[in-house]
Design a protein around this motif. Structure first.
Motif, PDB file in Angstrom:
ATOM      1  N   GLY A 207       0.816  -1.215   0.000  1.00  0.00           N
ATOM      2  CA  GLY A 207       0.000   0.000   0.000  1.00  0.00           C
ATOM      3  C   GLY A 207       0.846   1.258   0.000  1.00  0.00           C
ATOM      4  N   ALA A 208       1.926   1.253   0.787  1.00  0.00           N
ATOM      5  CA  ALA A 208       2.822   2.412   0.844  1.00  0.00           C
ATOM      6  C   ALA A 208       3.504   2.636  -0.504  1.00  0.00           C
ATOM      7  CB  ALA A 208       3.865   2.215   1.936  1.00  0.00           C
ATOM      8  N   ALA A 209       3.872   1.557  -1.183  1.00  0.00           N
ATOM      9  CA  ALA A 209       4.505   1.666  -2.503  1.00  0.00           C
ATOM     10  C   ALA A 209       3.537   2.277  -3.515  1.00  0.00           C
ATOM     11  CB  ALA A 209       4.980   0.296  -2.975  1.00  0.00           C
ATOM     12  N   LEU A 210       2.282   1.891  -3.446  1.00  0.00           N
ATOM     13  CA  LEU A 210       1.279   2.462  -4.350  1.00  0.00           C
ATOM     14  C   LEU A 210       1.095   3.952  -4.075  1.00  0.00           C
ATOM     15  CD1 LEU A 210       0.522  -0.623  -4.852  1.00  0.00           C
ATOM     16  CD2 LEU A 210      -1.793   0.224  -5.198  1.00  0.00           C
TER      17      LEU A 210
ATOM     18  N   LEU B  31       1.829   7.529  -6.805  1.00  0.00           N
ATOM     19  CA  LEU B  31       0.849   8.518  -7.253  1.00  0.00           C
ATOM     20  C   LEU B  31       1.263   9.893  -6.758  1.00  0.00           C
ATOM     21  CD1 LEU B  31      -2.519   6.616  -6.708  1.00  0.00           C
ATOM     22  CD2 LEU B  31      -0.960   6.563  -8.635  1.00  0.00           C
ATOM     23  N   LYS B  32       1.472  10.817  -7.682  1.00  0.00           N
ATOM     24  CA  LYS B  32       2.062  12.113  -7.340  1.00  0.00           C
ATOM     25  C   LYS B  32       1.036  13.236  -7.189  1.00  0.00           C
ATOM     26  CE  LYS B  32       6.111  10.175  -7.788  1.00  0.00           C
ATOM     27  NZ  LYS B  32       6.886   9.818  -6.585  1.00  0.00           N
ATOM     28  N   ARG B  33      -0.121  13.108  -7.843  1.00  0.00           N
ATOM     29  CA  ARG B  33      -1.066  14.231  -7.867  1.00  0.00           C
ATOM     30  C   ARG B  33      -2.086  14.109  -6.735  1.00  0.00           C
ATOM     31  NH1 ARG B  33      -3.622  13.960 -13.681  1.00  0.00           N
ATOM     32  NH2 ARG B  33      -4.290  12.004 -12.713  1.00  0.00           N
ATOM     33  N   SER B  34      -2.494  15.268  -6.227  1.00  0.00           N
ATOM     34  CA  SER B  34      -3.467  15.273  -5.131  1.00  0.00           C
ATOM     35  C   SER B  34      -4.821  14.727  -5.570  1.00  0.00           C
ATOM     36  CB  SER B  34      -3.632  16.695  -4.592  1.00  0.00           C
ATOM     37  OG  SER B  34      -4.102  17.569  -5.611  1.00  0.00           O
ATOM     38  N   THR B  35      -5.109  14.778  -6.866  1.00  0.00           N
ATOM     39  CA  THR B  35      -6.401  14.289  -7.360  1.00  0.00           C
ATOM     40  C   THR B  35      -6.419  12.771  -7.549  1.00  0.00           C
ATOM     41  OG1 THR B  35      -5.652  14.794  -9.608  1.00  0.00           O
ATOM     42  CG2 THR B  35      -7.042  16.435  -8.507  1.00  0.00           C
ATOM     43  N   ASP B  36      -5.253  12.132  -7.565  1.00  0.00           N
ATOM     44  CA  ASP B  36      -5.194  10.674  -7.681  1.00  0.00           C
ATOM     45  C   ASP B  36      -5.550  10.043  -6.335  1.00  0.00           C
ATOM     46  OD1 ASP B  36      -4.313  11.000 -10.269  1.00  0.00           O
ATOM     47  OD2 ASP B  36      -2.191  10.782  -9.754  1.00  0.00           O
ATOM     48  N   LEU B  37      -6.232   8.919  -6.383  1.00  0.00           N
ATOM     49  CA  LEU B  37      -6.615   8.231  -5.148  1.00  0.00           C
ATOM     50  C   LEU B  37      -6.214   6.772  -5.223  1.00  0.00           C
ATOM     51  CD1 LEU B  37      -8.390   8.489  -2.431  1.00  0.00           C
ATOM     52  CD2 LEU B  37     -10.123   7.285  -3.772  1.00  0.00           C
ATOM     53  N   VAL B  38      -5.498   6.300  -4.195  1.00  0.00           N
ATOM     54  CA  VAL B  38      -5.181   4.874  -4.085  1.00  0.00           C
ATOM     55  C   VAL B  38      -5.975   4.325  -2.912  1.00  0.00           C
ATOM     56  CG1 VAL B  38      -3.134   5.323  -2.660  1.00  0.00           C
ATOM     57  CG2 VAL B  38      -3.362   3.154  -3.853  1.00  0.00           C
ATOM     58  N   ALA B  39      -6.572   3.158  -3.112  1.00  0.00           N
ATOM     59  CA  ALA B  39      -7.449   2.584  -2.094  1.00  0.00           C
ATOM     60  C   ALA B  39      -7.175   1.090  -1.944  1.00  0.00           C
ATOM     61  CB  ALA B  39      -8.917   2.797  -2.484  1.00  0.00           C
TER      62      ALA B  39
ATOM     63  N   LYS C 288      -4.726  10.048 -19.514  1.00  0.00           N
ATOM     64  CA  LYS C 288      -4.879   9.252 -20.721  1.00  0.00           C
ATOM     65  C   LYS C 288      -4.256   7.879 -20.516  1.00  0.00           C
ATOM     66  CE  LYS C 288      -4.928  13.295 -23.764  1.00  0.00           C
ATOM     67  NZ  LYS C 288      -4.291  13.994 -24.906  1.00  0.00           N
ATOM     68  N   ILE C 289      -4.506   6.987 -21.473  1.00  0.00           N
ATOM     69  CA  ILE C 289      -4.064   5.611 -21.339  1.00  0.00           C
ATOM     70  C   ILE C 289      -2.548   5.507 -21.183  1.00  0.00           C
ATOM     71  CG2 ILE C 289      -3.993   5.270 -23.849  1.00  0.00           C
ATOM     72  CD1 ILE C 289      -4.889   2.654 -21.128  1.00  0.00           C
ATOM     73  N   PHE C 290      -1.802   6.357 -21.894  1.00  0.00           N
ATOM     74  CA  PHE C 290      -0.338   6.271 -21.816  1.00  0.00           C
ATOM     75  C   PHE C 290       0.166   6.643 -20.428  1.00  0.00           C
ATOM     76  CE2 PHE C 290      -1.259   7.273 -26.332  1.00  0.00           C
ATOM     77  CZ  PHE C 290      -0.859   6.065 -26.871  1.00  0.00           C
ATOM     78  N   GLY C 291      -0.481   7.632 -19.800  1.00  0.00           N
ATOM     79  CA  GLY C 291      -0.117   7.990 -18.429  1.00  0.00           C
ATOM     80  C   GLY C 291      -0.439   6.872 -17.463  1.00  0.00           C
ATOM     81  N   ALA C 292      -1.572   6.216 -17.661  1.00  0.00           N
ATOM     82  CA  ALA C 292      -1.953   5.102 -16.796  1.00  0.00           C
ATOM     83  C   ALA C 292      -0.987   3.936 -16.936  1.00  0.00           C
ATOM     84  CB  ALA C 292      -3.378   4.655 -17.128  1.00  0.00           C
ATOM     85  N   LEU C 293      -0.519   3.668 -18.176  1.00  0.00           N
ATOM     86  CA  LEU C 293       0.464   2.596 -18.400  1.00  0.00           C
ATOM     87  C   LEU C 293       1.756   2.880 -17.646  1.00  0.00           C
ATOM     88  CD1 LEU C 293       0.150   1.910 -22.255  1.00  0.00           C
ATOM     89  CD2 LEU C 293      -1.128   0.884 -20.370  1.00  0.00           C
ATOM     90  N   HIS C 294       2.189   4.124 -17.708  1.00  0.00           N
ATOM     91  CA  HIS C 294       3.435   4.505 -17.031  1.00  0.00           C
ATOM     92  C   HIS C 294       3.303   4.310 -15.520  1.00  0.00           C
ATOM     93  CE1 HIS C 294       7.056   6.741 -16.010  1.00  0.00           C
ATOM     94  NE2 HIS C 294       6.328   7.490 -15.197  1.00  0.00           N
ATOM     95  N   ILE C 295       2.175   4.730 -14.950  1.00  0.00           N
ATOM     96  CA  ILE C 295       1.968   4.590 -13.513  1.00  0.00           C
ATOM     97  C   ILE C 295       1.878   3.114 -13.129  1.00  0.00           C
ATOM     98  CG2 ILE C 295       0.335   5.027 -11.622  1.00  0.00           C
ATOM     99  CD1 ILE C 295      -0.331   7.692 -13.045  1.00  0.00           C
ATOM    100  N   ALA C 296       1.195   2.331 -13.941  1.00  0.00           N
ATOM    101  CA  ALA C 296       1.072   0.900 -13.655  1.00  0.00           C
ATOM    102  C   ALA C 296       2.440   0.214 -13.628  1.00  0.00           C
ATOM    103  CB  ALA C 296       0.178   0.232 -14.702  1.00  0.00           C
ATOM    104  N   GLU C 297       3.276   0.553 -14.597  1.00  0.00           N
ATOM    105  CA  GLU C 297       4.618  -0.049 -14.632  1.00  0.00           C
ATOM    106  C   GLU C 297       5.461   0.425 -13.457  1.00  0.00           C
ATOM    107  OE1 GLU C 297       7.945  -2.290 -16.016  1.00  0.00           O
ATOM    108  OE2 GLU C 297       5.770  -2.474 -16.003  1.00  0.00           O
ATOM    109  N   THR C 298       5.315   1.685 -13.091  1.00  0.00           N
ATOM    110  CA  THR C 298       6.037   2.205 -11.922  1.00  0.00           C
ATOM    111  C   THR C 298       5.626   1.449 -10.666  1.00  0.00           C
ATOM    112  OG1 THR C 298       6.199   4.413 -12.893  1.00  0.00           O
ATOM    113  CG2 THR C 298       6.469   4.257 -10.511  1.00  0.00           C
ATOM    114  N   ILE C 299       4.327   1.245 -10.497  1.00  0.00           N
ATOM    115  CA  ILE C 299       3.826   0.498  -9.336  1.00  0.00           C
ATOM    116  C   ILE C 299       4.364  -0.924  -9.337  1.00  0.00           C
ATOM    117  CG2 ILE C 299       1.743  -0.532  -8.351  1.00  0.00           C
ATOM    118  CD1 ILE C 299       0.243   2.029  -9.157  1.00  0.00           C
TER     119      ILE C 299
END
Length: 328
Positions: free
Chosen positions: A208-211, A215-223, A238-249
């Protein structure tokens, strides 16, 4: 209200009559309050914004800006609608009294001032305000607790559902993309069976801490979505931003190096992720996005785990980043 709170209370005295201000100062300081002064409504507004008093003693009839106008403008300032205003006036007619309450005054006393009455009303208003603020703070704390997962301190499922619906409606109005990630710890039941539930809880906390860090933006929510599942809501992504975040996670969780002897894909704990991205439509439910992300997560597990997959609707827009990344 305890004595420490009384001593720390700040009283703003507003009156164009210097003698009245002096008498009010002495009376309030005798009660243990800190006193600041203003000669008219304009000075009152400036002092209120810079010094944040706990109560305002406000003369009704003053030059430059009278107390009625000042009280109206006080209500619009941050905290102004929660700060008690005691109007001090020589006007006793029904119209003036009604007007005082209409502009936001909490109470009033008439001139000549009856000092014991003034002292009691100030103390009562401060006590009521103090108790109200305590209650408001307690309610806010309860609201935060009701929205948090007790183990991971991430947003819980209740908060996830609320935020997803809220952002779905917002993105629909703005015609902007909304991305969703669903994440599942690979082979978590065997992990729990091997290392015990205490280690399982610690694993959930670390993942959970890694997730949260990813996520860098205040509008993003991890649950914490449930059990060993997590979710991330990414507004205006957009989809490309989501792919980047998914791979980072995925990389950050694997980099934790949490040993997992029962995993068949890696010697350490890994994640499978499903990605979905849509521009919401007003006549379509947010469940559409959730279903797409869930299907993509299923594909990630079916294709070997420790990877992310994209929902079929977004697959044509996605780009594979490496060998461990496959489109759904």
């Amino acid at each position: 209200m305890n004595e420490l709170s009384v001593v720390k209370s700040v009283v703003l005295v507003v009156d164009d009559d210097r003698i009245i201000r002096c008498l009010l100062r002495r009376a309030m300081e005798k009660e243990g309050y800190k006193v600041i002064e203003a000669e008219n409504g304009e000075e009152c507004l400036a002092a209120f914004q810079s010094l944040a008093p706990h109560i305002v003693l406000l003369d009704a009839i003053m030059p430059v800006m009278d107390g009625f106008t000042c009280c109206t403008q006080l209500q619009a300032l941050p905290g102004g609608d929660r700060t008690p205003v005691l109007m001090i006036t020589g006007l006793e007619d029904k119209q003036s009294v009604d007007r005082a309450f209409e502009v936001g005054a909490t109470d009033f006393v008439t001139k000549p001032i009856h000092w014991p009455v003034l002292r009691q009303r100030v103390r009562r208003l401060l006590q009521t305000s103090f108790l109200f603020n305590q209650l408001e703070a307690a309610n806010q704390k309860l609201e935060r607790l009701a929205s948090l997962d007790g183990l991971t301190q991430l947003a819980n499922r209740r908060r996830f559902d609320e935020y997803l619906d809220q952002q779905w409606r917002h993105m629909a109005r703005e015609k902007l993309p909304l991305s969703l990630l669903l994440c599942d710890i690979d082979f978590f039941k065997p992990y729990n069976d091997t290392y015990g539930h205490q280690a399982g809880d610690l694993c959930l906390q670390n993942v959970g801490a890694a997730l949260r860090l990813a996520l860098k933006r205040s509008t993003d929510l991890v649950a914490r979505y449930g059990g060993e599942e997590f979710a991330a809501i990414l507004p205006n992504t957009k989809i490309f931003g989501a792919l980047h975040i998914a791979e980072t996670i995925r990389e950050q969780v694997k980099a934790l190096g949490i040993a997992h002897a029962k995993s068949t894909v890696s010697p350490c704990v890994t994640l499978s992720l499903g990605i979905a991205c849509l521009i919401p439509m007003p006549d379509v439910s947010s469940a559409t996005l959730l279903k797409a992300a869930d299907e993509a997560l299923y594909q990630a597990k079916a294709r070997g785990r420790d990877r992310w997959c994209v929902s079929s609707e977004a697959a044509t827009k996605a780009i594979a980043v490496g060998d461990s990344i496959h489109l759904g």
